[in-house]
Design an enzyme around this catalytic site. Structure first.
Site, mmCIF file in Angstrom:
data_model
loop_
_atom_site.group_PDB
_atom_site.id
_atom_site.type_symbol
_atom_site.label_atom_id
_atom_site.label_comp_id
_atom_site.label_asym_id
_atom_site.label_seq_id
_atom_site.Cartn_x
_atom_site.Cartn_y
_atom_site.Cartn_z
ATOM 1 N N ASN A 26 -2.885 -5.844 -3.416
ATOM 2 C CA ASN A 26 -2.742 -4.598 -2.473
ATOM 3 C C ASN A 26 -2.736 -3.432 -3.428
ATOM 4 O OD1 ASN A 26 -0.668 -2.260 -1.823
ATOM 5 N ND2 ASN A 26 -0.579 -3.648 0.273
ATOM 6 N N SER A 49 -4.352 -4.068 2.587
ATOM 7 C CA SER A 49 -3.939 -3.007 3.074
ATOM 8 C C SER A 49 -2.930 -3.055 4.043
ATOM 9 C CB SER A 49 -4.593 -1.974 3.620
ATOM 10 O OG SER A 49 -4.229 -0.669 3.999
ATOM 11 N N GLU A 50 -1.546 -2.390 3.763
ATOM 12 C CA GLU A 50 -0.446 -2.810 4.756
ATOM 13 C C GLU A 50 -0.696 -2.184 6.125
ATOM 14 O OE1 GLU A 50 1.188 0.800 2.017
ATOM 15 O OE2 GLU A 50 -0.391 -0.996 1.712
ATOM 16 N N ASN A 51 -1.499 -1.308 6.373
ATOM 17 C CA ASN A 51 -1.578 -0.886 7.672
ATOM 18 C C ASN A 51 -2.420 -1.760 8.475
ATOM 19 O OD1 ASN A 51 -4.065 -0.070 6.263
ATOM 20 N ND2 ASN A 51 -4.961 1.182 8.012
ATOM 21 N N SER A 91 1.200 -7.578 8.637
ATOM 22 C CA SER A 91 0.915 -7.196 7.230
ATOM 23 C C SER A 91 2.301 -7.500 6.498
ATOM 24 C CB SER A 91 0.221 -5.943 7.296
ATOM 25 O OG SER A 91 0.269 -5.333 5.947
#
Length: 230
Positions: A26, A49-51, A91
């Protein structure tokens, strides 16, 4: 330091060495996203990507820009073959479930005990705390990248953070434009700041002069010269 290499380029080049084949990595908002252009050079690496994207590729050329394809910092990105899209809940299930091998995050301050402050400056508008608080606890390893000094010339490596914390005792390695520090964890859970590398052209004494926190130099006797980063 070569005049043709900026501090950020120096930091990113060293941080790229932290990424190993097959890792799920990440990249935090800001400086870490620059690793998208070099991180995928390793075999089987997937940038998360945490989105909601696993498999971020290099930054797009003008012809490749897709306004609907963005990272957590709202920058347009590309996706590698085999990428996957998912919602934010899934996520963060990946992150909290320990499925991220490495988180490379930016920092405003790092303390000698491994505390990290990177999400807000009091009095300045922020849109939210982002995913860093989850990442520093969910990722298997946390590496922080930041310039050693603030714009005001003050050390960002401190005895204790003065800004609101993202996490306590969560930093495994710190990479700056002057040096590389490890923060090994003792049996009681505490961490120690250890200088393990200096950047090219930087001496241990220069690092000491610019570091507010106390640190130990790597070596059995505590006085051995650390490796110069390549």
């Amino acid at each position: 330091m070569s005049a043709t290499v900026t501090p950020r380029e120096l930091i990113i080049a060293r941080a790229a060495q932290e990424i190993a084949d097959g890792m799920v990595v990440n990249l935090g908002i800001g400086m870490p996203t620059l690793l998208a252009d070099v991180g995928v050079a390793r075999a089987g690496v997937l940038l998360q990507s945490e989105n909601g994207l696993l498999g971020i590729g290099p930054y797009p050329t003008e012809d490749e820009v897709d306004p609907d394809l963005i990272n957590a910092g709202k920058e347009t990105v590309t996706a590698v073959a085999g990428h996957a899209y998912f919602d934010s809940a899934e996520s963060f299930a990946m992150i909290r479930g320990g499925h991220v091998d490495l988180a490379i995050l930016g920092g405003m301050e790092v303390s000698a005990g491994g505390d990290l402050a990177n999400w807000m400056v009091p009095g300045k508008l922020v849109k939210g705390m982002g995913g860093a608080m989850d990442l520093v606890h969910g990722a298997k390893r946390t590496v922080v990248v930041m310039e050693h000094l603030s714009k005001a010339g003050e050390s960002k490596v401190k005895p204790a953070c003065t800004l609101p914390l993202t996490g306590r005792g969560v930093v495994d390695r710190l990479i700056t434009d002057l040096a590389v520090f490890d923060l090994p964890r003792a049996a009681d859970g505490s961490r120690e700041l250890v200088l393990v590398e200096t950047q090219p052209g930087v001496t241990v004494e220069q690092v000491r002069e610019r570091t507010e926190a106390e640190f130990r130099v790597a070596g059995a006797d505590g006085d051995s010269e650390p490796v110069v980063a390549s």
